[in-house]
Every structure is written in C-alpha cells, then in structure tokens.
Design an enzyme around this catalytic site. Structure first.
Site, PDB file in Angstrom:
ATOM      1  N   ASP A   4      -0.728  -2.444  -4.253  1.00  0.00           N
ATOM      2  CA  ASP A   4      -0.873  -2.263  -2.816  1.00  0.00           C
ATOM      3  C   ASP A   4      -0.549  -0.796  -2.506  1.00  0.00           C
ATOM      4  O   ASP A   4      -0.165  -0.024  -3.389  1.00  0.00           O
ATOM      5  CB  ASP A   4       0.029  -3.241  -2.044  1.00  0.00           C
ATOM      6  CG  ASP A   4      -0.496  -3.468  -0.623  1.00  0.00           C
ATOM      7  OD1 ASP A   4      -1.277  -2.624  -0.126  1.00  0.00           O
ATOM      8  OD2 ASP A   4      -0.131  -4.478   0.005  1.00  0.00           O
ATOM      9  N   TRP A   5      -0.691  -0.442  -1.263  1.00  0.00           N
ATOM     10  CA  TRP A   5      -0.556   0.954  -0.832  1.00  0.00           C
ATOM     11  C   TRP A   5       0.813   1.519  -1.236  1.00  0.00           C
ATOM     12  O   TRP A   5       1.843   1.096  -0.711  1.00  0.00           O
ATOM     13  CB  TRP A   5      -0.738   1.005   0.695  1.00  0.00           C
ATOM     14  CG  TRP A   5      -0.754   2.382   1.277  1.00  0.00           C
ATOM     15  CD1 TRP A   5       0.326   3.148   1.573  1.00  0.00           C
ATOM     16  CD2 TRP A   5      -1.907   3.149   1.632  1.00  0.00           C
ATOM     17  NE1 TRP A   5      -0.067   4.343   2.091  1.00  0.00           N
ATOM     18  CE2 TRP A   5      -1.440   4.380   2.152  1.00  0.00           C
ATOM     19  CE3 TRP A   5      -3.293   2.940   1.578  1.00  0.00           C
ATOM     20  CZ2 TRP A   5      -2.301   5.376   2.611  1.00  0.00           C
ATOM     21  CZ3 TRP A   5      -4.138   3.928   2.034  1.00  0.00           C
ATOM     22  CH2 TRP A   5      -3.646   5.121   2.536  1.00  0.00           C
TER      23      TRP A   5
END
Ligand code: NOJ
Length: 717
Positions: free
Chosen positions: A243-244
């Site tokens: 994820d980011w």
C-alpha cells in the site's frame, strides 16, 4: 536485465497529473520505474508509455494504476451498497463499465476490489467493503474481478484487478483506521482469508498488502501471509503490491530500524512492487550485492510484475486509443448505474404500506434534508474521477416524476449532515406541517466514511436526529431515506419514521433510483450485507457469531431498568447480553423488505445423511402472498453443531434471486457437498468433520425454516 533495471520494475511512483515532469521522464527512460499511479489524462499516459517503450533500453511498458473503486466517470453505489444487491451479475457489470471508462484514459490496473471482511461499522472503510460475510464477499469480489478483467486481460477495456488489503485490515482495533489488528490464526483462516482465496481462484492479477500489522507483524512484511498462505498453500502467481508507503512505514511501526531494513523485510516476505516510497529503489541493489537478498529473489519479484504486463498485452500495444471507446457516462452506463442503485437500496421499515407513495393521492410533497439535492455527496467515498455533473438528485428526480400532479417543496432542514445548528429546522417543520408526506433525506456526507474517516459514534450526526423528531412531531407521514457510507445506529430514529429506505451512497443515478423506488415505479429488493447495531456499543455485532457457553435467549434477557434496587449478584443462570442493548441487532444481516410479502414453506432435504462424496439438495417453496411482484434473495444458512473448534451459529452457504409474480410459488433448491462444510480446525488445516448440521432457508439471517442432516464419513476404512 541489469539488476538496476530489475529493481526499476518494482517501483510504482505517483504521477504529476496531466504532464510528465522531467524527473519522471528521466526515470522512465532510465528504466527506473515499473508503474505509475494516478495519471488519467490519456495523452499523458500515452506519452509515459511511449517513453517507456521507445526510449528506455528494454522497452518495457508500464502499469498505470488508479483507485477505480465503484465506477469511474459514472459512479455506481459504494461497494457496500452494491453488496446489498446480492447480485453478482450487476456487480460484474458495474466493474466492467468502470474498467471501460478507466481503460479509455489509459488506466490498466485498478486497486479494487476491497474484500476486507468488515464487522466494525465505525471503520470508515466499511463503505469500500462488501460487508461482514466471507461467502458473500467472496462471491461478489470474484464478480468484480471478472468485471474488471474480463475473459482476457489483453482485450481493450479490461484492466487488472487488485484484491486488497491482504490481510485482516477490517479488524482495525476500535474501528480506527490504520490501527493494529490481532486476529487468531483460526479466525483469520475461517473469516478473513476466504474472500482472498476466492479472488485468487477468480484469477485476480494482483493483491495489495494492508497498512496494518497483524498479530505484531505488519502485513507488508508478513511472510506467513505472503509466502506460506499466498504462494505455498494457494499457489497464487499474482503480483503483490504494497500500500502507499507501507514498506517505508515498517520502520514507523517499529518493526524495522530504517528504510533499508524495511526493504529487506518486505522483499524477503514477498512484496513485489513498492507503492510511492523508495525503499526498494534506494536499498535493494546494495542488499543484493551484500548477499542479504539473492538475485533469484529479485528475479521472482520482477517475474510477478512482468507477468501482469504480458497478460495485459502491453508488450503488443501500450498505447490507448480513447476514440475506440464509448464515451464515458453514456446512456448505457448511466442506465447500469441506475439499475445498481435500485438494487442496492434496502427497505428497512414500511409500516402500513407507507411505501410506495401514490402520487394521485398527494397534493403537497415535502422533500427535506441536506442530502436530498446534493449531486456530489450522493456519490460517496473514492470518486477521484466521478463527475457530479452527471448526478441525478432525489429532489430533481421527484420533481420530474411528479410534474404538475402535486406540489413539491424543498427545505434543507440542516446545513450539512454534521451541522449542529437548529436554525433552519423551523422552516422544515413548517413545510412538513403543510404537506401530505415528508421525504426526509438524512445520513452522512461522503467525507464521513472512507479511508481515515472513522467515527466513534455512528448515530445520525449533527442536528439530524432533532430535525427528524421535529418533523415527525407534525404528524405528517415521514418517509426516511438514508444515505451513508456505513450502517448507522438508528435505534432512536426508527420510531419517528413510517418507512425507512437505506440507500447507502447510491452514486450518479441514485436520485432517480430512489424517486422511482419511493413511487413504486420499481420495487426494493436489497438485503443487508452487514448487521445494523442498535447502538454503537454493540459493535462488533455480526450474524455469524459463536454460540458461547451461555447464549442469550429472550427469556434470560433482563433490561437494567427492570433490575430490582440493591439486587444481589448471582453467578449462575446468567447469559451473554448487554444490560442496556440486549443481544440482537436492530436489523439483521440479510434483511430487507419489499413492496410485497414472501412466505417460505415445505422445506426439504433430499437425504438425511450426506456422505463425504455425495451431495444434498435442500429446497423450499417461496410464495409471494403480497400485493405486488417481488424479487426475493433466498438465503441458505448452515450450522455445524459440534466442531474441532467452536463454529458460528449460522454461516451463509448459498443464495439465489427469484422473481415472483403476485401469488406465484417457486420451488428453490440448493445443492451442497461435504466440501461446502469444510473449515479450518485446531491444526489450521481445512477439515470436513462428520456430524449433525442444521440448515435454514429464508429471507434473512433470521431464516424462516430449519431442517437437519448428518454428514457421515463413508471413506473411512
Ligand atoms: C491507500 C489505500 O489504503 C489503498 O486502498 C489505495 O488503493 C492506495 N492508497 C492508492 O491510492
């Protein structure tokens, strides 16, 4: 490929939006990037792909990622709303249209479906989920994947899907986003992982790790999840993306010392591509040179990335011809969004057939509420590319439908769903008092749910409860329409409305869908994909709970107001409930009314004894005894009475939709095999145990009819 070129394939970087800055141009040319996210200007995407294919040494095209969550330009209901349709065909079609609109802009990878089991509606991301149930989430998640990816990823209009967030994110402690999760392995395997297994079986191209840590190990460095489960047990060949910045955040979790160790942990655990942060770009090469990470490990990561690019056909053509696609938000797309919004609405209450409204018998219609005429808020969370200019609001649609036949007047009542001011309530009350019916549209604005937008108290926010009570006190019939990104705790609202229609955030065509539902042009058929608590403090409350050793019953329940003063404490004969809220939800999973009435009769099992290799058919008659045609979601639940580990009191195992004309009777049959009864036991292996099972058929998780069968092991010598 050089080592640096390999590592380049593992980097996903954020775009500038509408142009290619020099640093990005150079990085692409030098083969330092494998994917770009958040670029949706087709000319810019084409330029990016041209640079990659024609100006980098190896000519490897790029993955172009975007959060296409519930539509693109045309916005469909939020995923939780789509789940309320219990209709895989509609869900698939919605994803197909979203894929086409996104692909026309050059997007070839979406970060969807989100299939985190969500049993805590305080968590804002429940909006993005498909609800609380592993089976329903698995079926609908697979439908979304089919919609996004089509039969052939290489075909125009197909984009790669990404099942997220692997795994356990929905268990974020106290429903607070990004919070820690602690899930015993057995619960993880029986509840949280099955939808991901279904996604892998559906051929999902990629998975995204979760921001959260799971039992002390962040998902983005979780060898158990990424190696043991995903690769060794499921044999998945999908690409795993972080994820980011979740690799960089391994250090923030306190799991690693610094970015370098984060890169080491994530790569050895099995994260192939790094989103946004640069731990891989900065440290992988030296980790390989030092011998801490082997080059074959990097090769395997690169292979997972390149496989997606090959499957997408990007090596044959990475350019997008926008003109080859139907225009976004065209009539067909809007019609599909309308159908999805109709199917997602759940009728929760309908006293004395308050709905549908009969326009002929109404002179004055009041439409009240902050969400009745807001083209933006009805779209919900995650609508980066949604265009509110296409939205049809409830007020607009009612005005159009009613025309000259009655007077339609509007009052906002409160400025926003959050405002506490009662300044405009009097005006709304005056309007209600002079009207024949009030359509009151309350709930939550889009920004109150979604990522990072969690609530500790999930009642109607702001002054809305006061508005509801004041309007209801006029004596005019109140039809309450609720738009929200989560189940709200509506116990206090229920007594003040004759009818309640739960529309979630219904998307572009939500207003027209709701107007048509209210006036009976179409009928509600949605069923809840998640349990509605009475009060926030009941959370987590879900239908597939354990029986416990002291299960509550109506007889054993005592409300605290009924306890004698100075009552003695007793420790025998007590059961499991809250003194102030009981033990039942306000509305159960699977529940939803219609404009007709369905009865269930004559439940049968084809056999009393199911063998390990056999099958059992469980059936019942479904009869429409009400005044209108109906579309009913018939649900099958099972309980394994004795297990190697304690088993839920009910588990959804199958469902189907039937359309019944007035008075029509249909025989509905489901077939189960021993495999459908398998679960993970104490040894954390999938087992099928002989023994007694209860089985129910009905229209909700409080189903009407029950039968019983026994599973016997005919394979044992
Ligand atoms: C963070 C979110 O958790 C994830 O779901 C999303 O896909 C990425 N950001 C990219 O926007």
């Amino acid at each position: 490929m050089t080592l640096d070129e390999k590592i380049g394939q593992l980097a996903q970087v954020n775009a500038a939006g509408g142009h290619v800055p020099d640093h990005l141009r150079d990085a692409i040319r030098e083969g330092r990037i494998g994917s770009v996210l958040n670029e949706v200007h087709v000319d810019t995407v084409n330029e990016i792909q041209r640079l990659a294919v024609h100006e980098s040494r190896l000519g490897i095209p790029l993955l172009i990622g975007r959060d296409v969550i519930h539509g693109f330009t045309t916005v469909f209901p939020i995923p939780l709303g789509q789940a309320a349709s219990w209709n895989p065909t509609l869900v698939e079609e919605g994803a197909r249209i979203a894929a086409q609109e996104a692909a026309a802009c050059g997007v070839n990878l979406t970060f969807a479906p989100m299939i985190d089991i969500s049993r805590d509606p305080r968590w804002g991301r429940v909006a993005e989920s498909l609800g609380e149930d592993p089976y329903l989430t698995g079926v609908l998640g697979a439908a979304m994947i089919r919609g996004f990816q089509g039969d052939d990823l290489a075909r125009d209009g197909s984009i790669a899907a990404c099942a997220k967030h692997f795994a356990g994110y929905g268990a974020s402690e106290s429903g607070r986003d990004y919070n820690t999760t602690n899930i015993p392995e057995n619960e993880l395997r029986n509840v949280y992982l099955p939808p991901f297994k279904a996604a892998v079986d559906a051929g999902v191209a990629s998975l995204m790790t979760s921001f959260s840590d799971l039992d002390g190990v962040p998902a983005s460095a979780n060898t158990f999840l990424l190696k043991q489960v995903l690769r060794d047990e499921w044999h998945a060949d999908a690409m795993v993306i972080s994820d980011w910045e979740s690799i960089k955040q391994l250090a923030v979790h306190g799991f690693t010392e610094n970015d370098r160790e984060s890169a080491y942990q994530a790569a050895t655990a099995g994260v192939d591509m790094e989103m946004a942060s640069t731990a891989y770009a900065d440290h992988l090469a030296s980790l390989v040179r030092e011998g801490r990470i082997s080059e074959p490990t990097v090769d395997a990561m690169v292979r997972n990335v390149l496989r997606v690019k090959f499957r997408l056909g990007l090596f044959d053509n990475a350019q997008t011809d926008a003109a080859a696609y139907a225009p976004a938000a065209n009539a067909d797309h809007l019609h599909a969004a309308y159908n999805a919004a109709v199917a997602s609405a759940v009728l929760l209450k309908n006293d004395d057939w308050a709905l549908p409204l009969h326009v002929e018998s109404l002179d004055r219609i009041a439409v009240i509420g902050p969400l009745a005429d807001d083209p933006y808020e009805q779209l919900g969370t995650w609508i980066f590319d949604g265009d509110a200019a296409h939205s049809r609001t409830i007020l607009q649609s009612i005005r159009e439908f009613v025309g000259e036949r009655a007077t339609v007047e509007f009052a906002r009542g409160v400025q926003t769903t959050r405002s506490r001011s009662h300044e405009h309530v009097a005006e709304a009350v005056a309007l209600a008092a002079r009207s024949d019916v009030v359509i009151l549209v309350l709930g939550e604005e889009a920004i109150l749910s979604g990522e990072a937008h969690c609530r500790a108290d999930i009642t109607l926010p702001g002054a809305q409860q006061g508005l509801l009570e004041a309007v209801s006190a006029t004596g005019t019939k109140v039809v309450l329409v609720l738009m929200a990104g989560r189940p709200l705790a509506l116990e206090l609202a229920v007594p003040h409305a004759s009818a309640m229609l739960y529309a979630w955030h219904p998307g572009t065509m939500g207003g027209q869908a709701i107007s048509d539902l209210l006036f009976g042009v179409v009928s509600p058929s949605g069923k809840l994909p998640v349990t509605f608590p009475r009060v926030t403090g009941q959370i987590p409350i879900y239908y597939a709970h354990k029986h416990t050793g002291k299960p509550a019953t109506a007889e054993s329940f005592i409300h605290m107001e009924d306890i004698e003063p100075r009552a003695h404490q007793v420790s025998v004969g007590n059961t499991s409930f809250h003194l102030d809220a009981g033990f039942t939800p306000l509305f159960p999973f699977g529940f939803g009314l219609s404009y007709s009435h369905v009865e269930y009769e004559h439940m049968q099992c084809s056999t009393a004894v199911l063998t390990m290799t056999g099958r059992i058919t469980i059936s019942a008659d479904v009869v429409n005894v009400g005044p209108r045609p109906v579309e009913e979601v018939v649900q099958l639940y099972v309980r394994d009475l004795v297990g190697d580990v304690t088993r839920p009191v009910k588990e959804l195992k199958a469902f189907t939709r039937v359309q019944l004309a007035r008075g029509e009777r249909r025989h509905v049959a489901f077939t189960l095999t021993a495999r459908d009864l398998a679960f993970y036991g104490r040894a954390q292996r999938l087992i099928v145990e002989p023994g007694r099972f209860h089985v129910w058929i009905g229209g909700s998780s409080n189903p009407e009819l029950r039968a019983e069968f026994t599973l016997v092991d005919d394979t044992a010598r």
